[in-house]
Scaffold this motif. Structure first.
Motif, PDB file in Angstrom:
ATOM      1  N   SER A 366       0.833  -1.205   0.000  1.00 22.59           N
ATOM      2  CA  SER A 366       0.000   0.000   0.000  1.00 22.59           C
ATOM      3  C   SER A 366       0.864   1.251   0.000  1.00 22.59           C
ATOM      4  N   HIS A 367       1.907   1.213   0.847  1.00 16.92           N
ATOM      5  CA  HIS A 367       2.817   2.370   0.883  1.00 16.92           C
ATOM      6  C   HIS A 367       3.501   2.575  -0.470  1.00 16.92           C
ATOM      7  N   GLU A 368       3.920   1.444  -1.078  1.00 21.03           N
ATOM      8  CA  GLU A 368       4.606   1.527  -2.374  1.00 21.03           C
ATOM      9  C   GLU A 368       3.674   2.026  -3.475  1.00 21.03           C
ATOM     10  N   LEU A 369       2.384   1.640  -3.385  1.00 21.24           N
ATOM     11  CA  LEU A 369       1.429   2.041  -4.424  1.00 21.24           C
ATOM     12  C   LEU A 369       0.946   3.473  -4.268  1.00 21.24           C
ATOM     13  N   LYS A 370       0.993   3.956  -3.018  1.00 17.67           N
ATOM     14  CA  LYS A 370       0.409   5.259  -2.738  1.00 17.67           C
ATOM     15  C   LYS A 370       1.051   6.375  -3.582  1.00 17.67           C
ATOM     16  N   THR A 371       2.391   6.373  -3.626  1.00 13.94           N
ATOM     17  CA  THR A 371       3.103   7.431  -4.366  1.00 13.94           C
ATOM     18  C   THR A 371       2.848   7.363  -5.872  1.00 13.94           C
ATOM     19  N   PRO A 372       3.046   6.193  -6.525  1.00 10.28           N
ATOM     20  CA  PRO A 372       2.783   6.148  -7.972  1.00 10.28           C
ATOM     21  C   PRO A 372       1.329   6.437  -8.324  1.00 10.28           C
ATOM     22  N   LEU A 373       0.388   6.002  -7.459  1.00  6.83           N
ATOM     23  CA  LEU A 373      -1.022   6.274  -7.748  1.00  6.83           C
ATOM     24  C   LEU A 373      -1.314   7.763  -7.677  1.00  6.83           C
ATOM     25  N   THR A 374      -0.688   8.428  -6.696  1.00  7.19           N
ATOM     26  CA  THR A 374      -0.859   9.884  -6.602  1.00  7.19           C
ATOM     27  C   THR A 374      -0.311  10.564  -7.855  1.00  7.19           C
ATOM     28  N   SER A 375       0.849  10.032  -8.320  1.00 13.10           N
ATOM     29  CA  SER A 375       1.440  10.589  -9.556  1.00 13.10           C
ATOM     30  C   SER A 375       0.529  10.342 -10.745  1.00 13.10           C
ATOM     31  N   ILE A 376      -0.003   9.128 -10.839  1.00 15.30           N
ATOM     32  CA  ILE A 376      -0.905   8.794 -11.959  1.00 15.30           C
ATOM     33  C   ILE A 376      -2.117   9.723 -11.949  1.00 15.30           C
ATOM     34  N   LYS A 377      -2.670   9.953 -10.734  1.00 11.95           N
ATOM     35  CA  LYS A 377      -3.836  10.824 -10.631  1.00 11.95           C
ATOM     36  C   LYS A 377      -3.478  12.246 -11.089  1.00 11.95           C
ATOM     37  N   GLY A 378      -2.273  12.703 -10.645  1.00  9.85           N
ATOM     38  CA  GLY A 378      -1.850  14.061 -11.027  1.00  9.85           C
ATOM     39  C   GLY A 378      -1.677  14.185 -12.534  1.00  9.85           C
ATOM     40  N   PHE A 379      -1.022  13.193 -13.129  1.00 15.66           N
ATOM     41  CA  PHE A 379      -0.841  13.218 -14.591  1.00 15.66           C
ATOM     42  C   PHE A 379      -2.188  13.143 -15.310  1.00 15.66           C
ATOM     43  N   ALA A 380      -3.103  12.326 -14.786  1.00 15.23           N
ATOM     44  CA  ALA A 380      -4.421  12.182 -15.413  1.00 15.23           C
ATOM     45  C   ALA A 380      -5.173  13.500 -15.366  1.00 15.23           C
ATOM     46  N   GLU A 381      -5.075  14.200 -14.233  1.00 13.57           N
ATOM     47  CA  GLU A 381      -5.745  15.498 -14.128  1.00 13.57           C
ATOM     48  C   GLU A 381      -5.137  16.507 -15.106  1.00 13.57           C
ATOM     49  N   THR A 382      -3.796  16.430 -15.245  1.00 13.56           N
ATOM     50  CA  THR A 382      -3.117  17.331 -16.195  1.00 13.56           C
ATOM     51  C   THR A 382      -3.557  17.036 -17.629  1.00 13.56           C
ATOM     52  N   LEU A 383      -3.587  15.734 -17.967  1.00 13.08           N
ATOM     53  CA  LEU A 383      -4.027  15.320 -19.303  1.00 13.08           C
ATOM     54  C   LEU A 383      -5.471  15.751 -19.563  1.00 13.08           C
TER      55      LEU A 383
END
Length: 577
Positions: A366-383
């Motif tokens: 969960s800890h490992e996924l939290k950071t990349p998922l936050t990044s994915i969400k940020g990139f998705a919002e940017t896109l």
């Protein structure tokens, strides 16, 4: 001194016989004396009547010397005393005494009775003879006129001598009859009590476990029937104890085959029963632990506290306890009817290790996924902001799924924190009404969208509860969120809190779609969802109710669920105040 039944029975008979004999002897003696005196009085009366035929002629002719000689002769022949008394009371003649020296007899009772009634009888002391005497007197009549009184008497000493001889005979007869009766009473007592003594000895042997013992008797009376009953009882007891022994062996075999350790503790904290697996758990397989205090066998404060909780709670209690570096799920219940505490210990050491590995794995992932998922969400919002209309929908899908994954990761981290043994609650007093009012404001938008009516009723005695504010708030958030999501349009949510004993009972009830009975036992499991498509559509992670249950358990509380499809669901939470 303890007397046996034969002696007791004989004493009872002896008392009855002796008392009865004495009473009969006394009555018989008295009756005989009265009868003898009556017969003697009758004889004296007859003699007096005979004298009345001869005395009048002598009196009329005043032949007093001849009269004196006559009565003296008659008195000597009949061994009596005869006295002739004038009607004035003067003694005219007496067979034993000189009449010149005798007192006036006008006051003598028998003299007065003779003149008045024609017959006088009296037993009294004679001043003349200085002895007790029996007197019988009748009047002497001439030409229908009383001219004198003739009195015939006898000495009571002579009567008493005769009566004493009769008394002796009565006494001897009574003694002989009493002796015979006592002998018969003794034989009767022994004939009655000997079989009872035999029955007592046999009953003692049966009491001591000799159930094969039997009594041989051919008697047809009550004792014979009692003998048959005792034989039948011994047979029944023998069969019963054989059955008990058989059942005991079965229970012993079952207990020895149990995977769990079993121990039974009495109200004095002593061990009364334990199977082999319990002895293995406490490293006492080669020692006898029966009748020992449990704390002599298990040196664990946790276990001692658990025993006290079981005795006072009155319900089945479950707890994880470490004993000799091993972890056990301990179940306890107090049987009030037999005043025993029954404890089972099931080892879960390996299970706990696996759970820890699993929990650590989930936490790490969960800890490992939290950071990349936050990044994915940020990139998705940017896109989503920069992409053309054609590709914006793909960016939105990426963001929605990233949000869902982030929620799952968040819930997994919460669960992981709750399951850690070292995690501690930061407890303080919580005002339930204030907390629920604030939570309601958070969901005001969803409530208005579905036109749901929320009713909150908190009793004055149930407003304050002790707990971790963050966790309790998360508990209500999850339950109220579900009550809104799965409710119908214009539905209702009723939230109530009341005090029961030292606990606060909180009820959250909705009028939603409800849950089928087959799902109720599993809804608190991780990732378990009743309707996957609906849950996915509403953004559910399948972890909310698992988190709720862990929060309740961490506060030493209890949660129950009641539901009916199409009518709604009710969650009942009980927390120590």
């Amino acid at each position: 001194m303890k007397l046996n039944i034969t002696i007791k029975q004989f004493i009872y008979y002896a008392l009855i016989i002796i008392t009865t004999t004495i009473i009969i002897a006394v009555i018989a003696s008295k009756e005989y004396k009265n009868h003898y005196l009556a017969e003697l009085a009758s004889d004296l009366h007859k003699q007096a009547k005979i004298l009345t035929n001869d005395i009048p002629s002598l009196l009329i002719k005043s032949k007093f010397p001849q009269l004196d000689s006559f009565i003296s002769l008659i008195a000597k022949e009949n061994n009596v005393r005869i006295t002739v008394i004038s009607k004035t009371g003067k003694v005219i003649a007496d067979s034993d005494q000189d009449e010149q020296f005798m007192e006036d007899h006008s006051t003598r009772p028998e003299f007065i009775q003779a003149l008045k009634f024609g017959y006088g009888k009296q037993i009294r002391y004679s001043k003349t003879t200085r002895q007790n005497m029996l007197y019988v007197a009748i009047p002497i009549v001439n030409n229908n006129e009383h001219i004198a009184v003739v009195r015939v008497s006898t000495y009571l000493s002579r009567i008493n001598q005769h009566i004493v001889r009769v008394y002796k005979k009565i006494f001897i007869s009574a003694v002989i009859l009493s002796a015979l009766a006592l002998l018969l009473a003794f034989l009767t007592s022994r004939s009655l009590t000997q079989p009872l003594q035999t029955l007592t000895k046999i009953a003692e042997r049966i009491k001591n476990g000799e159930f094969q013992t039997r009594i041989v008797s051919n008697r047809q009376d009550e004792i014979g029937r009692l003998t048959a009953v005792i034989n039948s009882m011994a047979e029944s007891l023998n069969n019963l104890f054989d059955k008990i022994d058989s059942e005991r062996e079965e229970i012993k075999s079952i207990l020895s085959l149990m995977i769990e350790g079993l121990v039974v503790i009495d109200d004095k904290d002593k061990i009364v029963l334990a199977n082999d697996n319990f002895k293995i758990i406490v490293n006492a397989l080669s020692n006898n632990i029966i009748d020992k205090y449990y704390w002599q066998v298990i040196n664990s404060p946790q276990f001692s506290d658990f025993i006290k909780t079981v005795k006072t709670s009155g319900v089945i209690v479950n707890k994880e306890i470490e004993i000799n570096n091993r972890t056990y799920l301990v179940n306890g219940n107090y049987a009030s009817k037999i005043e025993k505490t029954i404890i089972t210990l099931h080892e879960i050491t390996e299970k706990k290790k696996l759970e820890k590995i699993k929990s650590d794995f989930i936490a790490n992932v969960s800890h490992e996924l939290k950071t990349p998922l936050t990044s994915i969400k940020g990139f998705a919002e940017t896109l989503e902001e920069s992409a053309s209309k054609k590709y914006r929908q793909f960016a939105q899908a990426i963001r929605r799924n990233a949000d869902r994954l982030i929620n799952i990761v968040h819930d997994l981290l919460v669960l992981s924190d709750l399951e850690r043994p070292e995690s501690k609650l930061e407890t303080e007093s919580i005002n339930l009404k204030e907390m629920l009012d604030n939570i309601q404001k958070v969901f005001i938008k969803q409530i208005k969208q579905k036109k749901i009516k929320v009713n909150i009723e908190i009793d004055d005695t149930a407003q304050i509860v002790n707990g971790d504010p963050f966790l309790i708030e998360q508990l209500f958030n999850n339950l109220i969120d579900n009550a809104i999501k799965y409710n119908i349009e214009k539905g209702k949510i009723n939230i109530k809190a009341i005090k029961i004993d030292n606990n606060i009972q909180i009820t959250i009830e909705d009028t939603g779609i409800g849950i089928a009975q087959e799902h109720l036992d599993r809804i608190f499991e991780r990732f378990y969802v009743v309707d996957k498509s609906r849950s996915r559509k509403l953004g559910g992670t399948g972890l909310g109710l698992a988190i709720v249950k862990h929060i309740v358990l961490s506060h030493n509380g209890e949660i129950k669920v009641e539901s009916e499809v199409g009518k709604g669901t009710r969650f009942i939470i009980t927390l120590p105040q």
